[in-house]
Design an enzyme around this catalytic site. Structure first.
Site, mmCIF file in Angstrom:
data_model
loop_
_atom_site.group_PDB
_atom_site.id
_atom_site.type_symbol
_atom_site.label_atom_id
_atom_site.label_comp_id
_atom_site.label_asym_id
_atom_site.label_seq_id
_atom_site.Cartn_x
_atom_site.Cartn_y
_atom_site.Cartn_z
ATOM 1 N N ASP A 1 -8.174 -4.879 -0.430
ATOM 2 C CA ASP A 1 -8.764 -5.711 -1.390
ATOM 3 C C ASP A 1 -8.594 -6.909 -1.649
ATOM 4 O O ASP A 1 -8.605 -7.778 -2.520
ATOM 5 C CB ASP A 1 -8.058 -5.205 -2.785
ATOM 6 C CG ASP A 1 -8.010 -3.402 -3.036
ATOM 7 O OD1 ASP A 1 -9.040 -2.658 -2.711
ATOM 8 O OD2 ASP A 1 -7.380 -2.320 -2.847
ATOM 9 N N HIS B 1 1.138 -1.184 -0.256
ATOM 10 C CA HIS B 1 -0.004 -0.135 0.159
ATOM 11 C C HIS B 1 0.656 1.388 0.440
ATOM 12 O O HIS B 1 1.568 1.402 0.962
ATOM 13 C CB HIS B 1 -1.078 -0.026 1.181
ATOM 14 C CG HIS B 1 -2.334 0.660 1.236
ATOM 15 N ND1 HIS B 1 -1.775 2.429 1.183
ATOM 16 C CD2 HIS B 1 -3.345 0.560 0.849
ATOM 17 C CE1 HIS B 1 -3.245 2.685 0.968
ATOM 18 N NE2 HIS B 1 -3.685 2.196 0.578
HETATM 19 C C1 LIG Z 1 -0.063 0.051 -3.840
HETATM 20 C C2 LIG Z 1 1.025 -0.162 -4.574
HETATM 21 C C3 LIG Z 1 1.133 0.267 -6.189
HETATM 22 C C4 LIG Z 1 1.834 0.937 -3.463
HETATM 23 O O1 LIG Z 1 3.435 1.153 -4.456
HETATM 24 P P1 LIG Z 1 4.267 1.963 -3.586
HETATM 25 O O2 LIG Z 1 4.575 2.836 -2.771
HETATM 26 O O3 LIG Z 1 4.192 2.738 -5.337
HETATM 27 O O4 LIG Z 1 5.858 1.409 -3.724
HETATM 28 P P2 LIG Z 1 6.649 1.034 -4.894
HETATM 29 O O5 LIG Z 1 5.630 -0.119 -6.093
HETATM 30 O O6 LIG Z 1 6.982 1.779 -4.935
HETATM 31 O O7 LIG Z 1 6.973 -0.724 -4.219
HETATM 32 C C5 LIG Z 1 8.388 -0.380 -3.351
HETATM 33 C C6 LIG Z 1 9.345 -2.502 -3.939
HETATM 34 O O8 LIG Z 1 8.026 -2.971 -3.166
HETATM 35 C C7 LIG Z 1 7.937 -3.948 -4.231
HETATM 36 N N1 LIG Z 1 6.284 -4.506 -4.784
HETATM 37 C C8 LIG Z 1 5.442 -3.449 -4.330
HETATM 38 N N2 LIG Z 1 3.850 -4.138 -3.851
HETATM 39 C C9 LIG Z 1 5.164 -5.160 -4.607
HETATM 40 C C10 LIG Z 1 3.606 -6.217 -4.477
HETATM 41 N N3 LIG Z 1 2.202 -6.853 -5.080
HETATM 42 N N4 LIG Z 1 4.022 -7.573 -5.060
HETATM 43 C C11 LIG Z 1 5.857 -7.190 -5.122
HETATM 44 N N5 LIG Z 1 6.481 -6.883 -4.995
HETATM 45 C C12 LIG Z 1 5.785 -5.316 -4.711
HETATM 46 C C13 LIG Z 1 8.379 -3.110 -5.348
HETATM 47 O O9 LIG Z 1 8.559 -3.534 -6.435
HETATM 48 C C14 LIG Z 1 9.065 -2.436 -5.442
HETATM 49 O O10 LIG Z 1 10.346 -3.020 -4.451
HETATM 50 P P3 LIG Z 1 12.544 -2.458 -4.929
HETATM 51 O O11 LIG Z 1 12.165 -1.832 -3.950
HETATM 52 O O12 LIG Z 1 13.171 -3.731 -5.186
HETATM 53 O O13 LIG Z 1 11.844 -1.929 -6.095
HETATM 54 C C15 LIG Z 1 2.203 -0.903 -5.201
HETATM 55 O O14 LIG Z 1 2.273 -2.161 -3.770
HETATM 56 C C16 LIG Z 1 0.826 -2.522 -5.503
HETATM 57 O O15 LIG Z 1 1.068 -2.213 -6.946
HETATM 58 N N6 LIG Z 1 0.154 -3.536 -4.730
HETATM 59 C C17 LIG Z 1 -0.775 -4.268 -5.736
HETATM 60 C C18 LIG Z 1 -2.079 -3.749 -6.191
HETATM 61 C C19 LIG Z 1 -2.833 -3.835 -5.190
HETATM 62 O O16 LIG Z 1 -2.450 -4.493 -4.703
HETATM 63 N N7 LIG Z 1 -3.241 -2.653 -4.578
HETATM 64 C C20 LIG Z 1 -4.552 -1.908 -3.650
HETATM 65 C C21 LIG Z 1 -3.980 -0.638 -2.748
HETATM 66 S S1 LIG Z 1 -4.699 -0.452 -1.837
#
Ligand SMILES: CC(C)(COP(=O)(O)OP(=O)(O)OC[C@H]1O[C@@H](n2cnc3c(N)ncnc32)[C@H](O)[C@@H]1OP(=O)(O)O)[C@@H](O)C(=O)NCCC(=O)NCCS
Length: 428
Positions: A365, A307
């Site tokens: 979710d 998140h």
């Molecule tokens: C929610 C979300 C967009 C948050 O993104 P964010 O805060 O920008 O986090 P980042 O994308 O920068 O990720 C940080 C690290 O964790 C990893 N990561 C984040 N979410 C991940 C996931 N769901 N599965 C695997 N790896 C994940 C990224 O690859 C990154 O790794 P790195 O540091 O080696 O590059 C992201 O966690 C995600 O895509 N989750 C899945 C979708 C989801 O459930 N969304 C609903 C949110 S309520």
């Protein structure tokens, strides 16, 4: 606590005011930065940017706190219901008995759609995703209620109670109709004697001559789902609503933009993506372990985990998980291969250093997708359900923008990294 922050830039020293929120959140006020120095701040993804001051929702992602208008989400989930919470979010206080009945009566009165609107919804191709129908129809409300959607905030605020009730009541009817239209099923009419969640289930699942009457457990699971999604401060869709509202747009146009933003799989579409991921894992004959490895290698994303704000736990996930087993038990669901995979993924991710070190926990979710699947809500309706739940939040946030005399059009800047000036060749 200092009242200002010092910034030294190009031999110039600047004192920037500090703003402190009612929960002690601190911000450096950079509004004069560009005018004073020529610099802007750069914050792609807005992870460090406060776009507004708001009185609606408080989140502390580090400690897993969520409060609507000061009330902890845990207490609201325990003692309240979606309609009271919607009233709270929109109007700032929990309703009195009189306010509750007036609000409910208003919602009931606005539940049905006009024939014109039904024709509009029925005109979409059967292949249309219900979110597409919902976004178009929410915007279309402005066409059917032009006196509530003048794009003059002063005027529109004068009719806010009507517009808010129409948005709240009709989103549910449009949502259910969009489902039935895209399946070629006859439409149902709302029933005044049903509550909000029951009406939605009736609109979705009643068949000619056979009314769908949900069990109390099913109705209360839907109610809890909607309550937990009612508001979540400046997420992608809500920021979009405020962005559109900041240009002076009406409530329906702004909420419709929120629906579009919510559709994305990284936001509201995540609950649908969770189910699709579990189904794909099941069809590949994997128990979840190969998928975990793929996620760790960056070849897959574990949907329903992580998140942007909650880096400890998602308090909504905790609440919904608590009611999860109860709902499954009441529905008589004991064995389900997708549930087994979900439990494997959850256990593996919670004990794996890749996920622990990145603070990736199951979000709301992850469980809500599973619950809705158990309730037989079709997968392409998951995000639509989220939109119904989020409507009070969008309505409240629109109001906050529209009612703020100091509100400014939202217009971020950028760092241009394209070509520097060049001449168009003589022969193009
Ligand atoms: C929610 C979300 C967009 C948050 O993104 P964010 O805060 O920008 O986090 P980042 O994308 O920068 O990720 C940080 C690290 O964790 C990893 N990561 C984040 N979410 C991940 C996931 N769901 N599965 C695997 N790896 C994940 C990224 O690859 C990154 O790794 P790195 O540091 O080696 O590059 C992201 O966690 C995600 O895509 N989750 C899945 C979708 C989801 O459930 N969304 C609903 C949110 S309520």
């Amino acid at each position: 606590m200092p009242k200002t922050a010092s910034l030294k830039i190009d031999d110039q020293e600047l004192e920037l005011p500090i703003i402190v929120g009612s929960e002690g959140e601190k911000a450096v006020d950079v509004r004069k930065l560009r005018a004073s120095t020529g610099y802007i701040t750069f914050d792609e993804g807005f992870g460090n940017t406060g776009s507004c001051q708001s009185e609606i929702t408080f989140i502390n992602g580090e400690e897993g706190i969520l409060r609507y208008r000061g009330y902890p989400i845990e207490q609201l989930a325990d003692k309240s219901n979606f309609i009271d919470v919607a009233y709270l979010v929109i109007y700032g206080e929990l309703p009195t008995a009189d306010q509750r009945s007036a609000f409910s009566a208003r919602l009931s009165a606005e539940s049905d759609l006009t024939e014109d609107m039904v024709r509009f919804i029925s005109g979409f191709p059967k292949s249309t995703h219900p979110m597409s129908v919902l976004a178009a129809s929410m915007n279309g409300l402005g066409a059917y209620y032009p006196h509530l959607a003048t794009n003059n905030h002063k005027h529109d605020l004068g009719h806010f109670d009507d517009a808010a009730a129409i948005a709240m009541a009709k989103v549910r009817t449009i949502a259910a109709h969009s489902y039935r239209v895209t399946r070629g099923l006859p439409l149902n009419s709302p029933r005044a004697e049903y509550g909000y969640a029951e009406t939605f289930l009736h609109l979705m699942f009643s068949e000619p001559g056979q009314d769908y009457v949900p069990t109390p457990e099913v109705a209360s699971a839907i109610n809890l789902f909607l309550l937990l999604h009612a508001e979540h401060e400046q997420n992608c869709s809500t920021s979009t609503v405020r962005m559109v509202a900041s240009a002076g747009a009406n409530l329906f146009a702004s909420a419709s933009a929120g629906v579009s933003a919510l559709w994305g799989p990284l936001h509201g579409g995540a609950n649908q993506a969770v189910l699709e991921m579990l189904t794909a894992i099941h069809e590949a004959g994997d128990d979840g372990s190969k998928f975990i490895e793929a996620a760790k290698n960056g070849e897959a994303r574990l949907m329903g985990f992580g998140h942007r704000v909650y880096k400890n736990h998602d308090p909504r996930a905790k609440i919904i998980k608590g009611s999860f087993d109860k709902a499954l038990e009441s529905l008589g669901i004991i064995d389900d291969p997708l549930l087994d995979i979900a439990r494997n993924l959850e256990a593996a991710a919670l004990s794996d250093d890749y996920f622990i070190s990145r603070k990736l926990y199951p979000n709301v979710d992850f469980y809500s997708g599973l619950i809705m699947n158990a309730l037989k809500i079709p997968v392409d309706m998951f995000t639509v359900m989220f939109a119904i739940g989020r409507m009070p939040g969008w309505v409240a946030q629109w109001h906050e923008v529209a009612a703020n005399p100091k509100s400014k059009i939202n217009r971020p800047r950028q760092i241009y990294v394209g070509p520097t000036p060049r001449d168009v060749p003589d022969s193009v």
